[in-house]
Every structure is written in C-alpha cells, then in structure tokens.
Scaffold this motif. Structure first.
Motif, mmCIF file in Angstrom:
data_model
loop_
_atom_site.group_PDB
_atom_site.id
_atom_site.type_symbol
_atom_site.label_atom_id
_atom_site.label_comp_id
_atom_site.label_asym_id
_atom_site.label_seq_id
_atom_site.Cartn_x
_atom_site.Cartn_y
_atom_site.Cartn_z
ATOM 1 N N GLU A 110 0.802 -1.227 0.000
ATOM 2 C CA GLU A 110 0.000 0.000 0.000
ATOM 3 C C GLU A 110 0.835 1.277 0.000
ATOM 4 O O GLU A 110 0.289 2.356 -0.152
ATOM 5 C CB GLU A 110 -0.935 0.005 1.220
ATOM 6 C CG GLU A 110 -2.031 -1.047 1.104
ATOM 7 C CD GLU A 110 -3.004 -1.022 2.278
ATOM 8 O OE1 GLU A 110 -4.050 -1.657 2.182
ATOM 9 O OE2 GLU A 110 -2.703 -0.372 3.308
ATOM 10 N N SER A 111 2.135 1.161 0.197
ATOM 11 C CA SER A 111 2.967 2.365 0.287
ATOM 12 C C SER A 111 3.899 2.451 -0.906
ATOM 13 O O SER A 111 4.971 1.836 -0.926
ATOM 14 C CB SER A 111 3.797 2.352 1.572
ATOM 15 O OG SER A 111 2.968 2.126 2.683
ATOM 16 N N SER A 112 3.493 3.231 -1.905
ATOM 17 C CA SER A 112 4.298 3.267 -3.117
ATOM 18 C C SER A 112 5.693 3.830 -2.861
ATOM 19 O O SER A 112 6.638 3.460 -3.538
ATOM 20 C CB SER A 112 3.577 4.058 -4.197
ATOM 21 O OG SER A 112 3.077 5.261 -3.668
ATOM 22 N N TYR A 113 5.830 4.690 -1.844
ATOM 23 C CA TYR A 113 7.176 5.236 -1.620
ATOM 24 C C TYR A 113 8.130 4.138 -1.166
ATOM 25 O O TYR A 113 9.322 4.202 -1.453
ATOM 26 C CB TYR A 113 7.149 6.394 -0.610
ATOM 27 C CG TYR A 113 7.032 5.994 0.847
ATOM 28 C CD1 TYR A 113 5.793 5.801 1.438
ATOM 29 C CD2 TYR A 113 8.172 5.808 1.636
ATOM 30 C CE1 TYR A 113 5.682 5.444 2.766
ATOM 31 C CE2 TYR A 113 8.069 5.456 2.962
ATOM 32 C CZ TYR A 113 6.826 5.263 3.527
ATOM 33 O OH TYR A 113 6.722 4.913 4.842
ATOM 34 N N TRP A 163 8.205 11.024 -1.713
ATOM 35 C CA TRP A 163 6.816 10.562 -1.691
ATOM 36 C C TRP A 163 6.278 10.290 -0.306
ATOM 37 O O TRP A 163 5.084 10.123 -0.115
ATOM 38 C CB TRP A 163 6.661 9.303 -2.567
ATOM 39 C CG TRP A 163 6.427 9.682 -3.980
ATOM 40 C CD1 TRP A 163 6.591 10.925 -4.528
ATOM 41 C CD2 TRP A 163 5.984 8.832 -5.036
ATOM 42 N NE1 TRP A 163 6.284 10.896 -5.858
ATOM 43 C CE2 TRP A 163 5.902 9.617 -6.201
ATOM 44 C CE3 TRP A 163 5.640 7.476 -5.120
ATOM 45 C CZ2 TRP A 163 5.501 9.091 -7.428
ATOM 46 C CZ3 TRP A 163 5.250 6.971 -6.335
ATOM 47 C CH2 TRP A 163 5.180 7.759 -7.473
ATOM 48 N N GLN A 164 7.127 10.217 0.700
ATOM 49 C CA GLN A 164 6.598 9.976 2.036
ATOM 50 C C GLN A 164 6.279 11.285 2.731
ATOM 51 O O GLN A 164 5.698 11.305 3.799
ATOM 52 C CB GLN A 164 7.606 9.191 2.861
ATOM 53 C CG GLN A 164 8.908 9.951 3.033
ATOM 54 C CD GLN A 164 9.952 9.102 3.679
ATOM 55 O OE1 GLN A 164 10.053 9.097 4.872
ATOM 56 N NE2 GLN A 164 10.707 8.377 2.871
ATOM 57 N N LEU A 165 6.663 12.400 2.107
ATOM 58 C CA LEU A 165 6.408 13.703 2.727
ATOM 59 C C LEU A 165 5.056 14.223 2.250
ATOM 60 O O LEU A 165 4.495 13.751 1.280
ATOM 61 C CB LEU A 165 7.528 14.686 2.361
ATOM 62 C CG LEU A 165 8.926 14.242 2.782
ATOM 63 C CD1 LEU A 165 9.967 15.219 2.264
ATOM 64 C CD2 LEU A 165 9.017 14.135 4.287
#
Ligand code: HEM
Lengths: 239, 318
Positions: A110-113, A163-165
């Motif tokens: 679920e976490s593309s980063y 991408w996590q920001l």
C-alpha cells in the motif's frame, strides 16, 4: 597523492562510523524524541542517502583532479551505504513492524514510496555483493554496466524520500539537484569521449565497418585507451 | 482571560494563593529567560477562577485510554504555520498573541457576530475528554483534552435550517506565523470543515486545555477543534472563525492535494493514502521494542459514528 590517501584510509573508515556512534549515543540517552523508532529509522535512511551521494562524488572528483587510488574510497563509501541501508531496512522490519510479515506485506503493497526504497535497496545489495575482486573479474565488462545502476538506485531513493512527505520538498530537492549535477558531469564526460572517439576513427573505415570488424577496432585501440572509450566505440559502430 | 469551568466556583477550587504566587515566580523566571511570551500565562495574573485540574469527565464511549506523556504531546505537533518540524513549533508558537481572542460566528445562524472567547466559554462547562489522536502520517497518541462539545456552542448561536456544513478558519497572522508570511506550502489561512451531523456529534469538541492545564500555544491555543475519529489535520487549531454553510467547504489540504486528502478524512485502515499505508500506526511513547499498532476503523469510535456514514462508499468519500 596516492600515499597521502592511503595513510588516511583508516581515518575515513572511522569517520563513516561516526553517524552510527551518534545514533547509538542518542539511543542510550533516550534523545530520539517522541517516536524513537521512527527517528532511528529516519536517521539511518538519511545517512544511507548521504553516503550514497558521497559515493557518487568520487568518480567526478577523480576525473577532475586526476588523483589516483580513489577507487578504494568509492568502494569504502559504497559499502558503508550498503551498511547503513541494511540497518535502515532491519529497523523497519524488526523494530518498526515487529517482523509481522503479513503486516509488512500490506504496508509495502500500500505504500508506493516504499517500492522505491526496496528497488534502491535491491540494487545496492547487488552492487555490494559484486564488490569483491573475484566478482569484478567474473563479471568482466558487465561489472561496469551493472554498477552504473547506482544512478537508478539514487533516483529511486529520491522518490522514496519525496513521496513519504506531505509536500515539503526542500530536502529531497537539495539531493535531487546534486544528483542532477553529478549526472550532468558524467554525461559531459561521456559526450567528450564520444567526440574524441569519432576523431580517432577514420570516417572511410567507419562506413565500411561490420560487426566482425568491431572486434578489430577494439583491439587496435585497446592498447591506447581505457575500457570506457572502447565501449563507446562498440556502440558507435553497431548503430 | 477569565475562563470559568462552572458558573460559580466553590471557594475550595480557587487557586491557593501560595500556588498562585509560585506560578507567578515561575512565570517571571521564564520571562527572564525569554522562554515565553506573556500570552498564555497572563491569564493566571487575574484568573484565579481557572481550575484546570479536577475538571469533570466528559462523554467517554470507550474504556478509558492511558494518556501519552504530556511532554510528548507538547513537543510533537504539526503546526505548519510555524514550522514543518514537529519540535520546532513548540518554541516558535510562543510568540502567538492569544489574549484577547475573539471568534467570529457567521453564515447560517440566528446570532452571527464576533464574540470574545471569554464570553463564549463562560456559557460552557469544561470537561475532560480522553481521546486517541491519529495523524494521517500514521502515528497516534492519547490526549486528555479539556473542552466542551461543539454542538453546545452551535446550539447557543442557533443554526438556521439551511446550515448543512460548518467551516473553521485558523488565525491569519503572518507576523507571528513565519510560513504564512512566506506563503509556504499551503494556502493560508488554514480552513477545515465538517458536515452538520458530524459537528453536532457528542464526540466532537472544542478544546481549550489539555493535561489538566490551559492548551499550550503549539497545540492550538486558545481554541481548537478535536474530532477523534478523523485524521488529526481535521482538528484545526487557533480558530478565529466558525461559519455555517449551505454547501460543503473546501478544506485546505483537499484544495492543495485533492487526490491525497478528502473532505471526510475518517481514520480508515482499509483506505490507504495514495503513497502510504494507513493499516497501522506508531504509538508515540510506546518505546523501542513495541511494534506498530493496527489502526482501527474510525479510530476505534465506530460504534458511535459509523451510523453517520452508513450509506456511503468510504473509498470514494475518503
Ligand atoms: C527495503 C528497502 C527499504 C524500506 C522498506 C524502507 C523504508 C522506509 C520507510 C518506511 C521510511 C519512512 C520513515 C518514516 O517517515 O516513518 C523510509 C524513509 C527513508 N528512507 Fe528508506 N527504506 C528502504 C530503503 C532505503 C534506501 C536504500 C535508502 C537510501 C539509500 C533509504 C533512504 C531513506 C530516506 C532518506 C528516508 C527519509 C528520511 C527522512 O525523512 O529524512 N531507504 N524508508
């Protein structure tokens, strides 16, 4: 120059351990803030990234300064990148997720980063595994091609970071600019060599060259120039 | 600022003069060190009526949760007006002038107007609400808020029948909020919204305190929203305007990144953010060897609020 660098090797080796020492001290004195696992994880990720960028600096530095014996520093920094990245991944799997594999699978899917982190890590792992001299020999010309994937890994790390920001991109942008400059430098060198190579090959021959001849061109030049130029000739002729 | 917890204060609850003096000395010392502006503490100078301790318990649907340490809650805030760094906001927010404070109530109400905060608060009974607070960044903590139901304020100003939504606005004060001054990241001032039934729900509160004390500036003083079943960014800080609307307001994050942040922002482990999972959360203060906690639908308040969304596809209305 060579001698000076050789003597300093132990110094650089220990310097790369300092961030870890700092992190361990902060762990012991409970200085990691409200979310110590995340802080630990982030600091290890940050240092993997910084060391990766330093690794990328070595080749251009060598080209500009003509210093010899730099390869061992590239190797040192590259392996330390792998070391910190591995700790980063271990903290994620073990401390953060408690080795709950089902939860880890969901989280990664679920976490593309994180996909980009995994991509980067797999590349760095492959580069670390192929670092010993025996592997260099075994892979021959392919070793260099493989190790250029470091640029793909770096690009993946930037996306992984950004991408996590939630949109504050100052820091990832800083690293992206440096990476772009480094890539530009490599491209400039490549382009220069290419021009140079073109001048070296008589035009009349170039037109007539077929694949079988390529080997010969290769061989005649091999004595005078280094690996990278020869590769460029290969591609030049085949296209 | 005078904040009353009850209409009349029994003398036993009035701050002991010795304690009061101590506080003043402490404040003086802090001022001398330049640690704090006078803002929040000036209240103590005349507000002997404040009694943040012994506040009665408010609506508590779940078994009581154990509060996260106050030190963590006070130093881990996303207050983007001040900083993108969760610890830096603690110091930076101290310059915020919060006394006097007024709140404009506008839109579809019988009694619109600009109200002094004290006047609004004097009509309310402060109670303690211990809620889990779940950030969209996948961390959570448990905060003992002190406040009152938003519904009870709205009822006082009498919403008109057309009122379908409530819009909240944070203070716009570029002089003390550096990221407003530099126009950084988001469109300021920060705006949030709720559907009328969400706003009237007994779990939805306006908070003025936490941990048995006045709300620290970095946590949204003097008045903030707390909606425990939604991601933290819905719980807007330093509110200066409450507007009742016929149509859904556009919240700041939805405007800035509509695919990432919806209007509802209900905590939901099955609806990931486009770039990260919401299936689990890090519990602040849990220590090194405690792995993540599984995130609950509606942050664990499903029994109370699931009915508000019974006919909605929560993936679509995220
Ligand atoms: C299997 C591979 C990897 C996984 C599962 C992974 C996982 C993560 C996670 C979950 C975060 C978010 C931390 C948080 O904010 O809570 C993160 C951040 C980060 N990771 Fe990774 N990562 C991986 C590989 C890498 C690699 C190879 C690098 C660099 C060489 C790297 C560098 C970073 C950086 C720089 C951050 C951001 C730190 C910050 O916010 O300043 N990661 N990683």
């Amino acid at each position: 120059m060579l001698l000076r660098f050789l003597k300093l090797y132990p110094l650089y080796f220990s310097l790369c351990l300092l961030p870890l020492v700092g992190i361990v001290i902060d762990m012991i004195f409970d200085n990691l803030g409200a979310d110590p696992v995340q802080a630990l994880h982030i600091r290890l990720g940050d240092w993997s990234l910084r060391l990766l960028w330093l690794t990328l600096f070595i080749t251009p530095l060598q080209k500009i300064t003509q210093w010899r014996g730099m390869a061992q520093y590239r190797k040192l920094l590259g392996l330390y990148t792998f070391f910190y990245a591995s700790l980063h991944v271990i903290v994620y799997l073990w401390l953060d997720q408690g080795l709950a594999w089902a939860a880890i699978t969901t989280d990664i899917i679920e976490s593309s980063y994180i996909w980009f982190g995994v991509t980067a890590y797999l590349i760095i792992l492959a580069l670390a595994v192929t670092t010993p001299k025996a592997m260099v020999k075994l892979l021959g010309k392919n070793w260099k091609k493989l190790h250029r994937y470091i640029y793909i890994a770096s690009g993946a790390v930037i996306i992984h970071y950004y991408w996590q920001l939630k949109g504050n991109m100052a820091e990832p942008l800083f690293y992206l600019i440096i990476l772009s400059l480094l890539l530009l430098f490599r491209l400039a060198v490549w382009f220069k060599n290419r021009q140079f190579t073109k001048m070296m090959i008589p035009t009349t021959r170039k037109i007539r060259v077929v694949k079988a001849d390529a080997v010969r061109v290769d061989q005649t030049l091999a004595g005078r120039s280094k690996g990278i130029v020869i590769e460029e000739i290969d591609s030049d002729i085949e296209t | 600022m005078i904040i009353k917890t009850h209409k009349s204060i029994p003398s036993s609850e009035i701050t002991d003069p010795a304690v009061f003096k101590q506080r003043r000395q402490l404040i003086k010392a802090m001022l001398a060190l330049g640690i704090t502006g006078s803002g929040i503490y000036s209240g103590f100078a005349d507000a002997t009526v404040v009694n943040w301790q012994n506040v009665p318990k408010g609506y508590q649907p779940k078994a009581p949760l154990t509060a996260t340490s106050a030190d963590i809650a006070k130093n881990h805030t996303n207050y983007y007006e001040f900083s993108f760094n969760k610890t830096d906001s603690t110091t930076l927010a101290q310059v915020l002038p919060i006394d006097p404070w007024s709140v404009e109530i506008a839109g579809e109400v019988e009694q619109p107007g600009v109200y002094h905060l004290e006047d609004l608060l004097s009509q309310q009974t402060l109670q303690e609400y211990i809620y889990r607070f779940r950030c969209v960044e996948a961390w959570s903590m448990v905060v003992p808020w002190i406040g009152f139901p938003l519904a009870s304020l709205l009822k006082k100003v009498k919403p008109l029948s057309g009122a379908q939504f409530v819009q909240f606005t944070t203070l716009f004060d570029p002089k003390s909020m550096p990221n407003q001054a530099d126009n950084r990241m988001l469109e300021w001032p920060y705006v949030e919204g709720l559907r009328m039934d969400e706003a009237m729900h007994p779990l939805t509160i306006l908070a003025t305190g936490m941990y048995g004390d006045a709300l620290p500036k970095q946590n949204g003083a003097p008045l903030r929203l707390v909606v425990p079943w939604k991601y933290g960014f819905k719980s807007i800080k330093a509110i200066v305007k409450i507007e009742l609307l016929k149509r859904a307001p556009l919240s700041t994050w939805s405007k800035s990144a509509p695919n990432d942040y919806g209007f509802y922002a209900n905590v939901n482990p099955d609806v990931p953010h486009p770039r990260w999972s919401q299936s689990s959360e890090r519990v602040l203060g849990a220590g090194f060897f405690t792995p993540r906690r599984k995130t609950e639908l509606f942050n664990g308040y499903g029994d109370e609020v699931a009915g508000l969304y019974s006919n909605m596809d929560l993936r679509h209305f995220f």
